[in-house]
Design a protein around this motif. Sequence first.
Motif, PDB file in Angstrom:
ATOM      1  N   ARG A 120       0.863  -1.179   0.000  1.00 11.18           N
ATOM      2  CA  ARG A 120       0.000   0.000   0.000  1.00 11.18           C
ATOM      3  C   ARG A 120       0.898   1.227   0.000  1.00 11.18           C
ATOM      4  N   ASN A 121       0.437   2.303  -0.597  1.00 15.57           N
ATOM      5  CA  ASN A 121       1.276   3.488  -0.746  1.00 15.57           C
ATOM      6  C   ASN A 121       1.744   4.060   0.585  1.00 15.57           C
ATOM      7  N   GLN A 122       0.868   4.166   1.556  1.00 13.98           N
ATOM      8  CA  GLN A 122       1.271   4.703   2.857  1.00 13.98           C
ATOM      9  C   GLN A 122       2.285   3.785   3.533  1.00 13.98           C
ATOM     10  N   ASP A 123       2.112   2.471   3.407  1.00 16.82           N
ATOM     11  CA  ASP A 123       3.074   1.516   3.957  1.00 16.82           C
ATOM     12  C   ASP A 123       4.421   1.648   3.256  1.00 16.82           C
ATOM     13  N   MET A 124       4.391   1.847   1.929  1.00 25.50           N
ATOM     14  CA  MET A 124       5.628   2.000   1.163  1.00 25.50           C
ATOM     15  C   MET A 124       6.380   3.242   1.606  1.00 25.50           C
ATOM     16  N   LEU A 125       5.655   4.306   1.836  1.00 24.18           N
ATOM     17  CA  LEU A 125       6.269   5.549   2.304  1.00 24.18           C
ATOM     18  C   LEU A 125       6.967   5.322   3.650  1.00 24.18           C
ATOM     19  N   GLU A 126       6.293   4.647   4.578  1.00 26.59           N
ATOM     20  CA  GLU A 126       6.871   4.362   5.889  1.00 26.59           C
ATOM     21  C   GLU A 126       8.097   3.459   5.760  1.00 26.59           C
ATOM     22  N   LEU A 127       7.982   2.393   4.966  1.00 22.19           N
ATOM     23  CA  LEU A 127       9.097   1.471   4.776  1.00 22.19           C
ATOM     24  C   LEU A 127      10.303   2.181   4.160  1.00 22.19           C
ATOM     25  N   PHE A 128      10.065   3.017   3.173  1.00 17.92           N
ATOM     26  CA  PHE A 128      11.134   3.738   2.483  1.00 17.92           C
ATOM     27  C   PHE A 128      11.945   4.581   3.467  1.00 17.92           C
ATOM     28  N   GLU A 129      11.257   5.258   4.373  1.00 18.25           N
ATOM     29  CA  GLU A 129      11.932   6.124   5.346  1.00 18.25           C
ATOM     30  C   GLU A 129      12.816   5.332   6.311  1.00 18.25           C
ATOM     31  N   LEU A 130      12.497   4.070   6.536  1.00 19.52           N
ATOM     32  CA  LEU A 130      13.240   3.226   7.462  1.00 19.52           C
ATOM     33  C   LEU A 130      14.376   2.440   6.814  1.00 19.52           C
ATOM     34  N   THR A 131      14.420   2.407   5.472  1.00 18.55           N
ATOM     35  CA  THR A 131      15.273   1.450   4.767  1.00 18.55           C
ATOM     36  C   THR A 131      16.452   2.119   4.075  1.00 18.55           C
ATOM     37  N   PRO A 132      17.685   1.803   4.511  1.00 20.59           N
ATOM     38  CA  PRO A 132      18.869   2.345   3.845  1.00 20.59           C
ATOM     39  C   PRO A 132      19.295   1.479   2.656  1.00 20.59           C
ATOM     40  N   VAL A 133      20.064   2.068   1.749  1.00 22.66           N
ATOM     41  CA  VAL A 133      20.732   1.284   0.714  1.00 22.66           C
ATOM     42  C   VAL A 133      21.616   0.271   1.430  1.00 22.66           C
ATOM     43  N   GLY A 134      21.624  -0.954   0.945  1.00 23.03           N
ATOM     44  CA  GLY A 134      22.433  -2.014   1.533  1.00 23.03           C
ATOM     45  C   GLY A 134      21.695  -2.873   2.541  1.00 23.03           C
ATOM     46  N   CYS A 135      20.479  -2.469   2.930  1.00 22.57           N
ATOM     47  CA  CYS A 135      19.692  -3.256   3.874  1.00 22.57           C
ATOM     48  C   CYS A 135      19.486  -4.667   3.322  1.00 22.57           C
ATOM     49  N   GLN A 136      19.667  -5.674   4.165  1.00 22.72           N
ATOM     50  CA  GLN A 136      19.455  -7.060   3.758  1.00 22.72           C
ATOM     51  C   GLN A 136      17.969  -7.343   3.589  1.00 22.72           C
ATOM     52  N   VAL A 137      17.630  -8.141   2.583  1.00 26.60           N
ATOM     53  CA  VAL A 137      16.255  -8.564   2.330  1.00 26.60           C
ATOM     54  C   VAL A 137      16.266 -10.071   2.118  1.00 26.60           C
ATOM     55  N   ILE A 138      15.427 -10.778   2.864  1.00 28.06           N
ATOM     56  CA  ILE A 138      15.272 -12.222   2.690  1.00 28.06           C
ATOM     57  C   ILE A 138      13.850 -12.475   2.211  1.00 28.06           C
ATOM     58  N   ILE A 139      13.729 -13.205   1.106  1.00 23.59           N
ATOM     59  CA  ILE A 139      12.425 -13.572   0.559  1.00 23.59           C
ATOM     60  C   ILE A 139      12.345 -15.090   0.600  1.00 23.59           C
ATOM     61  N   ASP A 140      11.344 -15.605   1.341  1.00 20.89           N
ATOM     62  CA  ASP A 140      11.205 -17.058   1.444  1.00 20.89           C
ATOM     63  C   ASP A 140       9.760 -17.428   1.753  1.00 20.89           C
ATOM     64  N   ASP A 141       9.538 -18.721   1.924  1.00 20.86           N
ATOM     65  CA  ASP A 141       8.192 -19.214   2.207  1.00 20.86           C
ATOM     66  C   ASP A 141       7.866 -19.279   3.691  1.00 20.86           C
ATOM     67  N   GLY A 142       8.831 -18.921   4.540  1.00 24.18           N
ATOM     68  CA  GLY A 142       8.643 -19.046   5.975  1.00 24.18           C
ATOM     69  C   GLY A 142       7.815 -17.928   6.585  1.00 24.18           C
ATOM     70  N   ALA A 143       7.515 -18.094   7.856  1.00 25.53           N
ATOM     71  CA  ALA A 143       6.785 -17.091   8.615  1.00 25.53           C
ATOM     72  C   ALA A 143       7.694 -15.913   8.908  1.00 25.53           C
ATOM     73  N   THR A 144       7.094 -14.728   9.078  1.00 23.83           N
ATOM     74  CA  THR A 144       7.881 -13.513   9.336  1.00 23.83           C
ATOM     75  C   THR A 144       7.901 -13.157  10.809  1.00 23.83           C
ATOM     76  N   GLY A 145       7.641 -14.109  11.676  1.00 24.24           N
ATOM     77  CA  GLY A 145       7.646 -13.861  13.109  1.00 24.24           C
ATOM     78  C   GLY A 145       9.050 -13.583  13.627  1.00 24.24           C
ATOM     79  N   PRO A 146       9.246 -13.662  14.945  1.00 24.60           N
ATOM     80  CA  PRO A 146      10.550 -13.359  15.550  1.00 24.60           C
ATOM     81  C   PRO A 146      11.652 -14.201  14.922  1.00 24.60           C
ATOM     82  N   LEU A 147      12.804 -13.572  14.735  1.00 26.95           N
ATOM     83  CA  LEU A 147      13.939 -14.261  14.136  1.00 26.95           C
ATOM     84  C   LEU A 147      14.562 -15.228  15.120  1.00 26.95           C
ATOM     85  N   THR A 148      15.031 -16.358  14.583  1.00 30.86           N
ATOM     86  CA  THR A 148      15.828 -17.291  15.366  1.00 30.86           C
ATOM     87  C   THR A 148      17.242 -17.186  14.860  1.00 30.86           C
ATOM     88  N   GLY A 149      18.159 -17.839  15.504  1.00 28.40           N
ATOM     89  CA  GLY A 149      19.561 -17.731  15.150  1.00 28.40           C
ATOM     90  C   GLY A 149      19.884 -18.119  13.728  1.00 28.40           C
TER      91      GLY A 149
END
Length: 172
Positions: free
Chosen positions: A140-169
Amino acid sequence: MQLDLIRISLSEQTLTGYQAGQAVCHFPVSTAVNGAGEREGSGCTPRGRHRIRARIGDGQPLRAVFVGRRPTGELWSPELAAQYPRRDWILTRILWLCGEQPGFNRGGDCDSQRRYIYLHGTADDQPMGVARSHGCIRLRNQDMLELFELTPVGCQVIIDDGATGPLTGDSA
């Protein structure tokens, strides 16, 4: 505050942003109607480790229309959408992905950057939580605006089939 990791769950159609291992934002998304896949021309959303290559659109208004990563000067509206019913609307901001895994999502016929895979805003009438894109990750556009403000160049992105809950090791 800046994110150091974005995780996109294809199965849940969600995006979660993390800072120092803590979830700080969570948005519904829309990934590819063709499912997951890395090949050029597949219309699929690529999986694996990526990073943000470029941030595009800073200072543009909400619902600004982009073609070829450049603002057209138009603002999306239902009337504009009716004039161009076949356009794949890329709106508000663009976070351009670069694959980090040679032979899987980087290089050859599976290169996410050369496939122009983005996180971007989309038309207001498009559903979230449902796979409908041509390969990109729509927000959504408002979500994109918020995400953009938080995201620097070089930020890691993981795309997978798993849940997006709390990270494990082993998640990152």
